[in-house]
Design an enzyme around this catalytic site. Structure first.
Site, PDB file in Angstrom:
ATOM      1  N   HIS A  17     -94.712  13.424  73.160  1.00 42.89           N
ATOM      2  CA  HIS A  17     -93.723  14.518  73.053  1.00 42.89           C
ATOM      3  C   HIS A  17     -93.856  15.516  74.203  1.00 42.89           C
ATOM      4  O   HIS A  17     -93.483  16.676  74.061  1.00 42.89           O
ATOM      5  CB  HIS A  17     -93.845  15.269  71.721  1.00 42.89           C
ATOM      6  N   LYS A  25     -90.603  26.505  99.422  1.00 39.84           N
ATOM      7  CA  LYS A  25     -90.311  25.317  98.624  1.00 39.84           C
ATOM      8  C   LYS A  25     -90.838  24.013  99.201  1.00 39.84           C
ATOM      9  O   LYS A  25     -90.876  23.818 100.403  1.00 39.84           O
ATOM     10  CB  LYS A  25     -88.788  25.172  98.463  1.00 39.84           C
ATOM     11  N   GLU A  35     -86.810  12.385  92.983  1.00 45.25           N
ATOM     12  CA  GLU A  35     -85.581  12.662  92.228  1.00 45.25           C
ATOM     13  C   GLU A  35     -84.540  11.559  92.463  1.00 45.25           C
ATOM     14  O   GLU A  35     -83.834  11.139  91.553  1.00 45.25           O
ATOM     15  CB  GLU A  35     -85.010  14.024  92.635  1.00 45.25           C
ATOM     16  N   SER A  71     -86.631  23.799 101.699  1.00 43.13           N
ATOM     17  CA  SER A  71     -85.362  24.426 101.382  1.00 43.13           C
ATOM     18  C   SER A  71     -84.913  25.225 102.595  1.00 43.13           C
ATOM     19  O   SER A  71     -85.725  25.792 103.314  1.00 43.13           O
ATOM     20  CB  SER A  71     -85.535  25.354 100.181  1.00 43.13           C
TER      21      SER A  71
END
Ligand code: ARG
Length: 469
Positions: free
Chosen positions: A161, A288, A295, A282
């Protein structure tokens, strides 16, 4: 018939040339030119067989083979002029062949149709992709196993979970993916076995009256045997469906691993680092470091499973045998197969690059009462409590620790005895995350010694498999 837009490959009985949009919707050359190598290989085998069977002369076959080699050279050199009005790769190749060798080129299509030709080309294309997947997945497995062996004893929290459940080792976690990928390779291999029958010679749909030798072409093209039913041969696209289905499952596995990398990389977790090679920055936020490759690997399953669904919908309800609907099989399949290949390769690069941060993982494993099960097991083993009762006692102790804001391993003996008076000092030997993972020696469990052994046996097995491909 003098119209310059007419299709000279089949235009004999046509008086008018097609509408401009008819040409556009009908053409597949924009994407099926990717099958040029397979098309030429299949045609050469066919020509050789025709000559061996005395259906065309040896001299004609030689001319055809020479012409086909030249077509291939032109395509490879980028000088070949693909023509939309010639519809597809098959007609483009044959038309150019005839330009090169003259009317004898027209003999190549004896005892063959574009229906068995496209079935053959597409099968061989998918087969090549399957062979590439096997090699690529093996490499990914080897990268995972190498990292797993290095981190057989690196402790991290195991989750259910996405809540801390029990401590595990990073190596054990990585080996879980090796198992998944092994099943993926198995599914691809299984699809390949069924794919590997040669449809060439089924002709349009009914077979042919020429004395062809389908066993010869099957063998020349590395198939196990010719397909047994001519109707099925030209109507079947199961090989693409099976491959896409297997690729969808495999891409789902890559997606889960990618998601874990994304989570592990957030500063909130801070479990792993990827170098500059596999991250992006970024343009506005200088601090960043984004896991874009992970992804994108996470997302690829979308288009791959989409291609599977798409082809399934195209094929459903089609009467036997070939219908032009089936030309819609290729574009999305090619795209999906390419996407899967890129995703596997990128994941392999990321895994090699990935470095865990053992201190952070260890600290996280120690939080969240992840050794509560070990306490309960101790109560069962030492005090002979029934597991349900032990579970209840442990729950009470965890609640107490939580209220006090402390870890399980620093609750005092007195406090524990207030809940269960028979608890002794010995309990502390099971409450650390180290002792917890060390104790999980059951077959397939997370104990570092197990993981090391598994990693070594995987290395042997995979290297043996890699030697074969
Ligand atoms: N371009 C066609 C395809 O991709 C080749 C087969 C054409 N056959 C036909 N009977 N029109 O399916």
């Amino acid at each position: 018939m003098t119209d310059k837009n007419a299709n000279k490959m089949w235009g004999g009985r046509f008086e008018m040339s097609p509408a401009e949009l008819m040409v556009e919707i009908n053409a597949s050359i924009g994407f099926d030119k990717a099958m040029a190598p397979q098309d030429i290989r299949g045609s050469k085998a066919h020509a050789e067989m025709l000559a061996a069977q005395g259906i065309i002369t040896k001299a004609d076959a030689r001319e055809i083979l020479r012409g086909l080699d030249q077509v291939r050279a032109e395509i490879e050199a980028g000088t070949f002029e693909f023509q939309v009005k010639l519809e597809d790769i098959h007609l483009n190749v044959e038309s150019r062949l005839t330009e090169i060798v003259g009317p004898v080129g027209g003999r190549l299509h004896t005892a063959r149709s574009r229906n068995d030709q496209v079935a053959l080309d597409f099968r061989m294309y998918v087969r090549d992709a399957l062979d590439g997947f096997d090699r690529a997945l093996l490499k990914l497995q080897l990268a995972l196993v190498a990292k797993a062996e290095m981190h057989a004893g690196t402790i991290m929290p195991g989750f259910t979970h996405l809540q801390p459940a029990q401590p595990v080792t990073f190596g054990h976690h990585l080996l879980a993916y090796v198992e998944m990928l092994e099943r993926d390779r198995g599914r691809f291999a299984d699809a390949r076995r069924r794919l590997n029958e040669c449809p060439l010679g089924a002709a349009a749909l009914a077979g042919t009256s020429f004395p062809i030798d389908r066993h010869m072409t099957a063998e020349k093209l590395d198939f196990d045997r010719p397909t047994a039913n001519s109707l099925d041969s030209v109507a079947d696209r199961d090989f693409a469906l099976e491959t896409l289905a297997a690729a969808s499952i495999a891409a789902m596995h890559l997606s889960r691993l990618s998601e874990e990398i994304v989570i592990w990389m957030t500063p909130q977790f801070g479990f792993v680092r990827l170098t500059d090679r596999w991250t992006t920055g970024s343009s506005i936020m200088p601090q960043k470091r984004n896991p874009d490759a992970a992804e994108l690997c996470r997302a690829k399953v979308g288009r791959i499973a989409g291609a599977f669904q798409g082809l399934l919908m195209v094929m459903k309800g089609l009467p036997l045998t070939y219908s032009k609907d089936m030309q819609e099989d290729k574009e999305t399949t090619f795209d999906a197969l390419r996407a899967f290949g890129v995703a596997v390769a990128a994941m392999t690069g990321m895994i090699a690059d990935l470095e865990p941060v053992p201190e952070t993982m260890h600290a996280a494993a120690s939080r969240g009462y992840s050794t509560a099960t070990d306490l309960a097991d101790w109560l069962v083993r030492t005090l002979k409590l029934p597991f349900r009762e032990a579970h209840h006692v442990t729950g009470t102790i965890v609640r107490m620790a939580e209220k006090a804001g402390i870890g399980l391993d620093v609750v005092t003996l007195e406090a524990m005895q207030a809940v269960e008076p028979r608890i002794t000092r010995d309990v502390f030997t099971v409450l650390s995350v180290e002792s917890s993972v060390k104790s999980r020696v059951s077959y397939g469990g997370t104990a570092p010694q197990n993981v090391r052994k598994m990693a070594r046996s995987w290395t042997k097995r995979l290297e043996k498999a890699a030697g074969k491909v």
